[in-house]
Design an enzyme around this catalytic site. Structure first.
Site, mmCIF file in Angstrom:
data_model
loop_
_atom_site.group_PDB
_atom_site.id
_atom_site.type_symbol
_atom_site.label_atom_id
_atom_site.label_comp_id
_atom_site.label_asym_id
_atom_site.label_seq_id
_atom_site.Cartn_x
_atom_site.Cartn_y
_atom_site.Cartn_z
ATOM 1 N N ASP A 262 0.820 -1.207 0.000
ATOM 2 C CA ASP A 262 0.000 0.000 0.000
ATOM 3 C C ASP A 262 0.858 1.262 0.000
ATOM 4 O OD1 ASP A 262 -2.677 1.375 0.518
ATOM 5 O OD2 ASP A 262 -1.523 2.045 2.255
ATOM 6 N N GLU A 297 0.909 0.045 -4.919
ATOM 7 C CA GLU A 297 0.095 1.248 -5.126
ATOM 8 C C GLU A 297 1.035 2.437 -4.965
ATOM 9 O OE1 GLU A 297 -3.762 3.571 -3.278
ATOM 10 O OE2 GLU A 297 -2.256 2.673 -1.969
ATOM 11 N N ASP A 323 -4.385 4.092 -10.908
ATOM 12 C CA ASP A 323 -5.432 5.071 -10.617
ATOM 13 C C ASP A 323 -5.827 5.865 -11.864
ATOM 14 O OD1 ASP A 323 -5.953 4.537 -7.964
ATOM 15 O OD2 ASP A 323 -4.443 5.925 -7.209
#
Length: 613
Positions: A262, A297, A323
Site C-alpha cells: 500500500d 500502489e 489510478d
C-alpha cells in the site's frame, strides 16, 4: 503431513526441544524483561546490536506474554503472531506448525491469469470472519475470478476498521479469526484453484496500540515527520528485517500467493539500497518453487519497479494499481470534475484510450490538481500486464463523503460498457466485492476509536472535505457519516440477496460471461506480451480504437463508442468478433459504422506486428 513455519528474527516462536524463543530489538534500553502471564517475570539476555532474547518454557503454546520495559511498563510483542485480546494486552504464543496443509503441493497460477476480487473480511459476509469468506469461495470460483485479495488483516485498535491502521503487523486480527482460521482460508482457496493475496502496509503504524516508539525509539526518525509521526528508519538492519520478514512470513508461513504494498510513495527511504527493491529481490530469491506475485500502489506513476528484464521476465514487481485508468473511466461515467478528477475532465475519452494502450495517463505532463507540477514518466515500455485496472476499489468508494458505489453514480449501460473494457483488455482487472452484481450498498470509512482519538478521527474525516463546495459549511460536513458509529460499519455489509434481483442478476450474468471469455480468449495469449504493445486512435467525439499485440502474436482490437450517435470507422475490423455489447455492432462495423454506446472486441490471429491504431 505438511506444515510450514517462517523463522523471524523478531518475536516469539516455539523451539524444537520444547519451550520458546523470545526476541526483541530495544537498543535504547539497558535491560528488558519477559512477563509470562500468570507465571512471573524473567530477565532477558542482552545480545549484540541492541537485541534482547530469552529461551524458556515458562510460556506454553496458547499462553500469554508481554515485554516489560525498565520502568515497569508492559507492552505486547511488536511482532506477535496473535493477541489474546486487544492491541494493548498480552500477546499469545502461537505454534506456526499447528495447521496441517492439504494443498502443500500448490504451485500458484501465472500472473497473466490473474483476475482480482478485492474484499474486506469484516463486511464481505454477515459473519465478518475468515470462515465467512471461506463459505463464499465456491461462489467466487464459479464467478470466474482467480485471485482473492484481502484488505489488510494485521491487528489494529478496536474491532472495526479498514486495516490500514494496523499496529501488530504479524498478528491476523482476532475479530476475523486469528492466524489459525486465516491459514484454513488460504488452504481452502488453493483447493479451489484460487490464489490468495494480502494487502500490507509498510509506510506507517496506526494511532492506537503501537509501542515501538517506547521499546525502540531508533525505529523512527523523529526529526523527519510524516502525516503519521516520525519517519520509519528503513536504513537500519533490524527495521528492514521487520518489514522484509513480514512479507516472507505471509508468503511462506501462510502460503499467500502475493502481496499488495500500500502507498509505497509514502515509504521515505534514505538508504543506498532501497527497501522496496531489497524486499522484492529477497522474495524472488527465496521462493522459487511456486508462482509469487507482488503489486504496488504508488501515486507517482513511476516505472522502475515494474520494468521486465531482457527476457521479458518480472524482476521486482508484477503490477501497479493504475489510478489513472480509474479516474479517466470514472469521469467518463459520471462527469465529475472535483478534486483529482479535474485532471481528467478534458478529453476524458482520449485519456481512457491512452491508459488502455500505454499504461498511465500522466507520463510527465503537468497535473492541474498538483499545481501544474509534472507527474509520471513514459510507461509504454511496460507490458499491459504491468497495470492493475479497476472501476472501483475500497479507496475510490470509501473516500467519498457518502461512500457511494459507482452503481449509484452512473447509468447502468455506461457501466456495462466500461466493465466489458475492464475485463477483456489485456491489463490485469480487479473487481471490488459486490461490483459483479452492481451492489448498491455503500462501503464506508469506518473505525472503532473512542475518546479523544475517536473525536479526532471523526473531525479529521469531515474536515478532509472542507475544500469541496458542498461541504464548505460545518452544518453540511456534519452530515458525513461518523467513522466510529457502528452503523457506518454495518451499512457497509454486502447485500447477498440483491444478486437474485432481475437487474442485478443480469449484471452478474454479464460479468460471468466476460470472465469466461477472458479465461478462454485473452489470458492464454498474455504470456510473453511485451512493452509498446498498444496503440490508440481517436475516432469522432468520445469514440476510439485501441489495438494490442498479444504474447502469441495475435492482435486484439477494441472499438468503443460512448457517443449517442453512430460513429464512422475508417479502419474496419479484421479478425474474429469475440464480444460486442450491443447486438448488431459487428455487421455495422464491417460496413464502417460503430453504433452508439457500443463496445466490440476482435481477435486476429498471426498479426505479428502492431500497426498504428
Amino acid at each position: 503431513m505438511t506444515r510450514f513455519r517462517f523463522e523471524t528474527s523478531w518475536g516469539a516462536i516455539p523451539t524444537e526441544g520444547g519451550g520458546a524463543r523470545f526476541r526483541i530489538w530495544a537498543p535504547s534500553h539497558s535491560a528488558m524483561t519477559l512477563r509470562a502471564e500468570g507465571r512471573g517475570d524473567l530477565p532477558m539476555r542482552q545480545a549484540e546490536g541492541g537485541w534482547f532474547e530469552l529461551e524458556t518454557d515458562a510460556v506454553p503454546v496458547g499462553g500469554g506474554y508481554r515485554f516489560v520495559l525498565p520502568d515497569g511498563f508492559a507492552i505486547p510483542d511488536p511482532a506477535a503472531r496473535a493477541q489474546i485480546g486487544d492491541v494493548h494486552g498480552p500477546s499469545r504464543l502461537v505454534d506456526p506448525k499447528a495447521h496441517v496443509w492439504r494443498t502443500a503441493d500448490w504451485k500458484g497460477r501465472p500472473w497473466g491469469e490473474t483476475v482480482f476480487y478485492e474484499l474486506h473480511t469484516g463486511t464481505f459476509t454477515g459473519k465478518g470472519t475468515f470462515d465467512g469468506v471461506n463459505e463464499k469461495l465456491d461462489y467466487l470460483a464459479e464467478l470466474g475470478v482467480t485471485a482473492v485479495e484481502l484488505m489488510p488483516v494485521a491487528q489494529f485498535g478496536g474491532n472495526r476498521g479498514w486495516g490500514y491502521d494496523g499496529v501488530l503487523l504479524y498478528a491476523p486480527h482476532p475479530a476475523y479469526g486469528g492466524p489459525e482460521r486465516l491459514k484454513a482460508l488460504v488452504d481452502a482457496a488453493h483447493e479451489r484453484g484460487l490464489m490468495m493475496f494480502l494487502d500490507v502496509v509498510y509506510n506507517h503504524f496506526g494511532p492506537d496500540g503501537s509501542y515501538l516508539h517506547l521499546v525502540a525509539p531508533d525505529f523512527f526518525h523523529p526529526e523527519r515527520q510524516t502525516p503519521w509521526g516520525g519517519a520509519i528508519a528503513y536504513e537500519k538492519p533490524p527495521v528492514r528485517d521487520f518489514f522484509i520478514e513480514n512479507a516472507l512470513y505471509w508468503l511462506e508461513e501462510f502460503r499467500f500467493d502475493g502481496l499488495r504494498l500500500d502507498a509505497i510513495d509514502q515509504i521515505d527511504q534514505d538508504t543506498e539500497e532501497p527497501l522496496l527493491e531489497e524486499l522484492a529481490l529477497t522474495v524472488r530469491s527465496r521462493i522459487t518453487d511456486r508462482e509469487i506475485h507482488l503489486t504496488t500502489e504508488d501515486d507517482r506513476n513511476i516505472t522502475r519497479l515494474h520494468v521486465r528484464d531482457e527476457a521479458g521476465r518480472i524482476r521486482l514487481y508484477d503490477g501497479e494499481w493504475n489510478d489513472d485508468f480509474h479516474h479517466a473511466a470514472h469521469v467518463m461515467a459520471t462527469h465529475e470534475s472535483e478534486g483529482y478528477y479535474a485532471d481528467y475532465t478534458r478529453e476524458h475519452a482520449a485519456k481512457l484510450a491512452k491508459a488502455l494502450a500505454t499504461g498511465f495517463v500522466f507520463q510527465g505532463e503537468p497535473s492541474v490538481f498538483r499545481d501544474n507540477e509534472p507527474r509520471g514518466e513514459p510507461s509504454a515500455i511496460l507490458p499491459p500486464t504491468a497495470f492493475v485496472n479497476f472501476l472501483q476499489n475500497h479507496d475510490q468508494i470509501g473516500n467519498r463523503a457518502f461512500n457511494e458505489r459507482l452503481t449509484m453514480l452512473a447509468p447502468g449501460r455506461m457501466l456495462e460498457l466500461l466493465t466489458a473494457i475492464l475485463l477483456l483488455s489485456p491489463q490485469i482487472p480487479l473487481l471490488f466485492m459486490g461490483e459483479e452484481w452492481a451492489e448498491t450498498r455503500s462501503f464506508g470509512f469506518f473505525t472503532d476509536f473512542h475518546g479523544e482519538l475517536g473525536d479526532a478521527v471523526r473531525e479529521g474525516r469531515r474536515n478532509e472535505f472542507r475544500k469541496w463546495p458542498q461541504f464548505a459549511s460545518e452544518e453540511n460536513r456534519a452530515r458525513i457519516p461518523d467513522p466510529n458509529a457502528e452503523t457506518t460499519f454495518t451499512s457497509s455489509r454486502m447485500d447477498w440477496s440483491l444478486r437474485f434481483d432481475t437487474a442485478h442478476a443480469r449484471r452478474l450474468d454479464l460479468v460471468k460471461r466476460l470472465l469466461k471469455l477472458r479465461r478462454d480468449e485473452i489470458a492464454p495469449r498474455l504470456a510473453g506480451i511485451g512493452g509498446n504493445a498498444g496503440a490508440w486512435k481517436m475516432l469522432d467525439g468520445d469514440a476510439f480504437l485501441v489495438r494490442w499485440l498479444l504474447g502469441d502474436g495475435s492482435r486484439l482490437s477494441l472499438y468503443a463508442n460512448f457517443e449517442q450517435e453512430v460513429c464512422p470507422v475508417p479502419d474496419v475490423p479484421d479478425g474474429r468478433l469475440i464480444f460486442d455489447w450491443r447486438p448488431g455492432a459487428d455487421p455495422a462495423l464491417r460496413e464502417g459504422k460503430l453504433p452508439p454506446l457500443s463496445v466490440a472486441f476482435y481477435l486476429e490471429q498471426g498479426a505479428k506486428a502492431l500497426p498504428n491504431a
